[in-house]
Scaffold this active site. Structure first.
Site, PDB file in Angstrom:
ATOM      1  N   GLU A   1      10.293 -26.210 -23.453  1.00 38.78           N
ATOM      2  CA  GLU A   1       9.938 -27.504 -24.056  1.00 38.78           C
ATOM      3  C   GLU A   1      10.285 -27.517 -25.543  1.00 38.78           C
ATOM      4  O   GLU A   1      10.405 -26.473 -26.178  1.00 38.78           O
ATOM      5  CB  GLU A   1       8.460 -27.810 -23.861  1.00 38.78           C
ATOM      6  CG  GLU A   1       7.511 -26.664 -24.142  1.00 38.78           C
ATOM      7  CD  GLU A   1       7.566 -26.103 -25.516  1.00 38.78           C
ATOM      8  OE1 GLU A   1       7.560 -26.908 -26.477  1.00 38.78           O
ATOM      9  OE2 GLU A   1       7.613 -24.854 -25.665  1.00 38.78           O
TER      10      GLU A   1
ATOM     11  N   GLY B   1       8.789 -21.166 -28.036  1.00 35.45           N
ATOM     12  CA  GLY B   1       9.020 -22.261 -27.103  1.00 35.45           C
ATOM     13  C   GLY B   1      10.468 -22.339 -26.671  1.00 35.45           C
ATOM     14  O   GLY B   1      11.180 -21.319 -26.687  1.00 35.45           O
ATOM     15  N   GLU B   2      10.906 -23.536 -26.255  1.00 41.11           N
ATOM     16  CA  GLU B   2      12.283 -23.785 -25.787  1.00 41.11           C
ATOM     17  C   GLU B   2      12.577 -23.088 -24.458  1.00 41.11           C
ATOM     18  O   GLU B   2      13.721 -23.111 -23.994  1.00 41.11           O
ATOM     19  CB  GLU B   2      13.345 -23.305 -26.802  1.00 41.11           C
ATOM     20  CG  GLU B   2      13.295 -23.960 -28.159  1.00 41.11           C
ATOM     21  CD  GLU B   2      14.317 -23.350 -29.139  1.00 41.11           C
ATOM     22  OE1 GLU B   2      15.152 -22.528 -28.723  1.00 41.11           O
ATOM     23  OE2 GLU B   2      14.263 -23.693 -30.321  1.00 41.11           O
ATOM     24  N   GLY B   3      11.607 -22.401 -23.892  1.00 44.62           N
ATOM     25  CA  GLY B   3      11.868 -21.599 -22.700  1.00 44.62           C
ATOM     26  C   GLY B   3      12.430 -20.227 -23.023  1.00 44.62           C
ATOM     27  O   GLY B   3      12.945 -19.532 -22.137  1.00 44.62           O
TER      28      GLY B   3
END
Lengths: 348, 348
Positions: free
Chosen positions: A169, A314-316
């Site tokens: 995300e 984050g960001e995966g």
């Protein structure tokens, strides 16, 4: 909408365990990899599972509350980081490139008009949620659209041959939204404090964290006690969290392996789990985030993550780093020799 | 022999840290990956480090004491597992194949005659050590030959372009040898018990563990108090541990990145470290083994491992699984955009 999801059929477990135990290694010596191999075998209902076209899907969205000082970064960083991902400059790009993982960004509700890009999926509900400090973040219709669009995108991904999806995300302010949801879904019911699941996000200082906590506490009072998970999502957002929850439910329905990242992704899973607890059977937990609420979530779900790299990006990114472990688990199950086939003497 | 090793020159650290902090991510949010990037940059003395031809070297050897009930497996499993590795059927083969890591096995002293194989390096000192239960495991000459042969093999590996080497081992009985060495090198000096660093190895049951402990305690009494690390290696073996220690010293001398696996590999590092403490600067610690003595070793060295997969297999499997993390760290340092280059707004 939340039907069609069944718990794992475990009838293959004894045969999978025998296969694992006959490999040329001391019984149990591959630890967590053996648990992954078992779970993937059960998800795919086979003794010879496979990881096909692994993919990270990054859900991006903006939060109205981000304009009121709940994040260390201004709201425009959401679209700027989406653009950064689209040109390949973010951490998640680097990891996906090195690890052979596909990557796409889903615009669930970023406050920006993007030009068309093959790496960007336009699923925008609205240019950001309303601020939950003064009103519900989204309408019931917006929420339902977000949930179903998430499912649709996963259905397309599965149709392209992917059977293992990692969730990521991007959204300035989304750790605040995740704190509200986590508090109302799990910690409030056990007498836990909001402060126990609200952290510094992308890097608030002490004063910023105090301000964030105060605003979140006001928002909880404004919202009142809400028990229904769907009402909670509409109340506190965000679009990317709602869309991820829908995507997770569909992923499990497609019998994919779900690789769960950190605090915000696990918040989406809490929503999905509240709607259909069976979703948990399809999940692997990639890493333990430094965001304090993640620990509370993992304990609630009764799961242990694979990695603890002390990350909070984050960001995966955590999901991406866990992919080689999933592939190693499936690899050993398929490719290692057995004591018998290799002519190796078993334990005395 | 133990000269030519210098501590890391840290004058580049501030510039490396600035480069890390300007990447499009919250400061510090890549956690342990940032520490790896810093260390690799300092080892290679560059802001743009690289991982070239990563390789796992598995050192194999037999232990005379293995014929006296200190392992759950019979001695012939050493050569059988070496053959298994040579035909690609062991866990380490699977991981190296999937992760693009080179692999070779070094016969440091296996009790078996192998036919020539491109994956096997013949550096055999003798067909197994003598049993330390009744006499020293090897002569001083054998030990010195093992140490220098380890160095020679690393020198050849570096000449072929590898700058990152993971260490692995195979040897029935070598966790017992590692327990003796660890006890004498570190835990005995702090009043620790042998039992605190002696575990089940490849899978001893309670009775087996009791027997192993009794035999090891007898061996410590027979050997007497030995402080010199070189004397200790000769006393308790094994050839693969001595050869690894020599290999580690040479790896650091070649300014390679050393990826340290579990309990037995870390025992070899304790030897190398006792001879030249600077070797530690070049090491990354791949994982925490389930073997209880490994925790004691890591605490002694003051280091934290990257992974905790609850593994206890050996062969360098932990080192292999950590390689993608090292590559991800170097990747983010080289390839991620900066806030400036990506046009992303910095923290408020």
């Amino acid at each position: 909408m939340y039907s069609g999801l069944t718990s794992l059929d475990c009838s293959l477990a004894p045969e999978l365990q025998r296969k694992i135990d006959k490999k040329t290694k001391p019984v149990g010596s591959l630890g967590k990899l053996e648990e992954i191999a078992m779970r993937v075998g059960l998800i795919q209902q086979t003794l010879e599972p496979s990881i096909l076209a692994p993919h990270i899907m990054v859900f991006a969205g903006d939060h109205g509350a981000a304009r009121h000082g709940i994040s260390a970064y201004p709201q425009e960083v959401t679209w700027q980081m989406v653009e950064n991902i689209l040109v390949g400059g973010a951490a998640i790009n680097v990891f996906c490139r090195h690890l052979g993982i596909g990557l796409s960004v889903v615009d669930a509700g970023v406050n920006h008009h993007f030009t068309a890009n093959p790496g960007l999926i336009d699923a925008k509900i609205a240019p950001g949620t309303a601020s939950y400090i003064s009103q519900p973040a989204m309408s019931a219709t917006e929420r339902d659209t977000a949930l179903s669009r998430g499912g649709e995108e996963i259905h397309k991904l599965a149709a392209r041959g992917c059977n293992c999806v990692g969730f990521g995300e991007m959204g300035i302010g989304n750790s605040a939204s995740a704190s509200l949801l986590t508090h109302c879904l799990i910690s409030d019911k056990k007498g836990g404090q909001l402060a126990g699941v609200a952290g510094r996000g992308a890097g608030l200082d002490d004063a910023g964290l105090d301000r964030k906590l105060r605003l979140l506490e006001e928002s909880v009072i404004r919202g009142g006690r809400i028990n229904d998970p769907l009402k909670l999502v509409a109340e506190y957002g965000g679009f990317e969290i709602a869309m991820m929850a829908g995507a997770m439910l569909q992923s499990a329905r497609e019998r994919m392996i779900l690789v769960i990242d950190g605090f915000i992704v696990t918040t989406a899973l809490l929503i999905a789990h509240a709607l259909a607890p069976e979703v948990l059977d399809y999940c692997l937990f990639a890493h333990r985030s430094q965001e304090p609420g993640h620990r509370v979530q993992l304990e609630y779900l009764g799961v242990k993550p694979l990695l603890d790299m002390e990350m909070r990006l984050g960001e995966g990114t955590g999901a991406a780093l866990a992919m080689p472990l999933v592939q190693a688990a499936v690899g050993f199950l398929n490719e290692m020799a057995s004591f018998e086939s290799a002519g190796v003497h078993e334990k005395i």
